[in-house]
Design a protein around this motif. Structure first.
Motif, PDB file in Angstrom:
ATOM      1  N   ARG A   1       0.145   3.470 -42.897  1.00  0.00           N
ATOM      2  CA  ARG A   1      -0.246   3.988 -41.579  1.00  0.00           C
ATOM      3  C   ARG A   1       0.706   5.111 -41.260  1.00  0.00           C
ATOM      4  NH1 ARG A   1      -0.456   0.894 -35.699  1.00  0.00           N
ATOM      5  NH2 ARG A   1       1.790   0.720 -35.984  1.00  0.00           N
TER       6      ARG A   1
ATOM      7  N   ILE B   1      -7.892   4.246 -36.577  1.00  0.00           N
ATOM      8  CA  ILE B   1      -7.688   3.200 -35.569  1.00  0.00           C
ATOM      9  C   ILE B   1      -8.409   3.641 -34.296  1.00  0.00           C
ATOM     10  CG2 ILE B   1      -6.069   1.674 -34.403  1.00  0.00           C
ATOM     11  CD1 ILE B   1      -3.906   2.447 -36.300  1.00  0.00           C
TER      12      ILE B   1
ATOM     13  N   GLU C   1      -8.417   3.370 -30.774  1.00  0.00           N
ATOM     14  CA  GLU C   1      -7.431   2.891 -29.805  1.00  0.00           C
ATOM     15  C   GLU C   1      -7.213   3.837 -28.640  1.00  0.00           C
ATOM     16  OE1 GLU C   1      -3.647   2.177 -31.730  1.00  0.00           O
ATOM     17  OE2 GLU C   1      -3.703   4.047 -32.838  1.00  0.00           O
TER      18      GLU C   1
ATOM     19  N   GLY D   1      -7.673  -1.082 -32.141  1.00  0.00           N
ATOM     20  CA  GLY D   1      -6.242  -1.074 -31.775  1.00  0.00           C
ATOM     21  C   GLY D   1      -6.099  -1.488 -30.316  1.00  0.00           C
ATOM     22  N   PRO D   2      -6.095  -2.797 -30.050  1.00  0.00           N
ATOM     23  CA  PRO D   2      -6.212  -3.254 -28.663  1.00  0.00           C
ATOM     24  C   PRO D   2      -5.019  -2.912 -27.782  1.00  0.00           C
ATOM     25  CG  PRO D   2      -5.795  -5.122 -30.127  1.00  0.00           C
ATOM     26  CD  PRO D   2      -6.019  -3.927 -30.999  1.00  0.00           C
ATOM     27  N   ALA D   3      -3.837  -2.699 -28.372  1.00  0.00           N
ATOM     28  CA  ALA D   3      -2.668  -2.427 -27.528  1.00  0.00           C
ATOM     29  C   ALA D   3      -2.741  -1.009 -26.963  1.00  0.00           C
ATOM     30  CB  ALA D   3      -1.382  -2.635 -28.329  1.00  0.00           C
ATOM     31  N   ASP D   4      -2.892  -0.024 -27.835  1.00  0.00           N
ATOM     32  CA  ASP D   4      -3.012   1.351 -27.335  1.00  0.00           C
ATOM     33  C   ASP D   4      -4.287   1.539 -26.527  1.00  0.00           C
ATOM     34  OD1 ASP D   4      -0.912   3.328 -27.978  1.00  0.00           O
ATOM     35  OD2 ASP D   4      -1.152   2.539 -30.005  1.00  0.00           O
TER      36      ASP D   4
ATOM     37  N   PRO E   1      -4.559  -5.889 -34.586  1.00  0.00           N
ATOM     38  CA  PRO E   1      -3.417  -6.809 -34.493  1.00  0.00           C
ATOM     39  C   PRO E   1      -3.613  -7.892 -33.439  1.00  0.00           C
ATOM     40  CG  PRO E   1      -2.983  -4.820 -33.221  1.00  0.00           C
ATOM     41  CD  PRO E   1      -4.332  -4.607 -33.856  1.00  0.00           C
TER      42      PRO E   1
ATOM     43  N   TRP F   1      -5.674  -7.317 -39.093  1.00  0.00           N
ATOM     44  CA  TRP F   1      -4.300  -7.040 -39.507  1.00  0.00           C
ATOM     45  C   TRP F   1      -3.507  -8.338 -39.509  1.00  0.00           C
ATOM     46  CZ3 TRP F   1      -2.491  -2.282 -36.096  1.00  0.00           C
ATOM     47  CH2 TRP F   1      -3.417  -1.242 -36.242  1.00  0.00           C
TER      48      TRP F   1
HETATM   49  C1  GLV Z   1      -2.556  -0.888 -32.761  1.00  0.00           C
HETATM   50  O1  GLV Z   1      -2.088   0.102 -33.225  1.00  0.00           O
HETATM   51  C2  GLV Z   1      -2.755  -1.077 -31.363  1.00  0.00           C
HETATM   52  O2  GLV Z   1      -2.391  -0.167 -30.609  1.00  0.00           O
HETATM   53  O3  GLV Z   1      -3.269  -2.143 -30.987  1.00  0.00           O
END
Ligand code: GLV
Ligand code: MG
Length: 350
Positions: free
Chosen positions: A93, A156, A158, A182-185, A246, A272
């Protein structure tokens, strides 16, 4: 939108670059296992790790401190040169396209170990223009370094803009391998009011109607259902692969498993793994259930040419369930080929 002509679509983008794949290589990709390549101890364990995962990914982006970016890149090149990854694929990545590191990430990695690299994961993809840039640059580098097989790109998903453009991203180039949620971003980009990496939220749900004074059930819903559905349709219609990304709460394997399973049932091929404990979860979830496989085999056997209608255990089967059964049996065969224990569970022994 103006698009390329069909013939131009399949031409290498640089003289001497390898031809794009018409079909993606068939590979088991149940988990993309993230490793921090600047960590020497982690690198030392890679030969053993590679035997247990489908994909090893050297992470250069988020979670790598800014002052370690160069070491991470060097560490990745070192591991690609020295480790025998066996049947596992090798991915990286890279940093995002507007970062100060990305040009050297791509340039140095393709120059040094481009022949070892299967896929580059590109974060924060906003639209097809990001893929076009990668496509052209990679073709130039492949030609310069005499590579004979194309390096694929995995996006990704995101950002809100990326989700809006997901179909155009999926079809931007034959170099596209697939994409990951990419659930966090994405949560940050969308202004979602969460502080988690994937998974649900206790306040996102549906409250049952009031019936007098009876207690009202509240059922938590899947925050990611809409996005995963949109991603799966964009990917499968384009012949590329969707992945859940993730799951950050390592202390809650049950919730991780539930989230991965939703994604699997909806069409994703993998997720992931950020922690060794998640490798087994992904293996379990993204390999079909033995009972489901046995039932699917019965459907295929009951309808040898895939047409007509039959009843099995009181359930109607027709051409459409035959196709579903084939998806499951094809995946089970792929899993069994690399996993003798599961081959036995599926009843696929010679
Ligand atoms: C992964 O990169 C996220 O942002 O979930
Ligand atoms: Mg991210």
């Amino acid at each position: 939108m103006t698009t390329k002509t069909p013939r131009a679509y399949w031409k290498p983008l640089a003289i001497g670059a390898p031809e794009p794949y018409r079909e993606l290589p068939v590979k088991l990709e149940r988990m993309i296992h993230f490793v921090p390549p600047h960590n020497e101890k982690v690198r030392a364990k890679l030969p053993d790790l590679a035997k247990t995962v489908d994909i090893v990914l050297g992470n250069l982006e988020d979670a790598i401190p800014a002052d370690q970016k160069e070491q991470a890149r060097k560490g990745f090149i070192e591991m690609a040169k020295t480790v025998d990854f066996g049947n596992a694929q090798l991915w990286t990545r890279i940093n995002c396209l507007n970062s100060p590191w990305v040009l050297d990430d791509i340039g140095e990695i393709v120059a040094e170990v481009g022949d070892k690299l299967d896929v580059i994961m590109l974060p924060k993809v906003e639209g097809p223009w990001d893929i076009h840039y990668m496509d052209q640059l990679l073709a130039q580098l492949e030609a310069r370094h005499g590579l004979t097989r194309p390096i694929l790109v995995h996006a990704i998903l995101e950002t809100a803009e990326g989700v809006k453009n997901v179909e155009a991203i999926a079809t931007a180039s034959p170099r596209m391998h697939g994409m990951s949620l990419g659930p966090a971003d994405l949560a940050a980009s969308r202004g979602m009011k969460t502080t988690r990496v994937g998974g649900g939220h206790p306040d996102y749900g549906v409250l049952a109607d009031a019936k007098g004074d009876a207690p009202r059930a509240f059922v938590q819903q899947d925050l990611w259902h809409y996005t995963v559905g949109k991603m799966v349709d964009a990917c499968l219609s384009a012949g590329i692969k969707p992945f859940y990304g993730p799951f950050g709460d390592f202390s809650d394997p049950a919730a991780c498993e539930a989230q991965f399973r939703n994604a699997f049932l909806m069409g994703c091929v993998g997720a992931w793994s950020l922690h060794p404990s998640q490798v087994e979860i992904a293996k379990r979830v993204f390999s079909p259930e033995p009972e489901e496989v046995k039932f699917a085999v019965r459907i295929l056997e009951a309808m040898p040419d895939g047409t007509g209608a039959v009843m099995i255990d009181g359930k109607m089967q027709d051409d459409a369930t035959w196709k579903q059964a084939k998806v499951i049996v094809d995946l089970a065969k792929q899993v069994a080929a690399g996993d003798p224990e599961r081959a036995v569970l599926y009843g696929f022994t010679a």
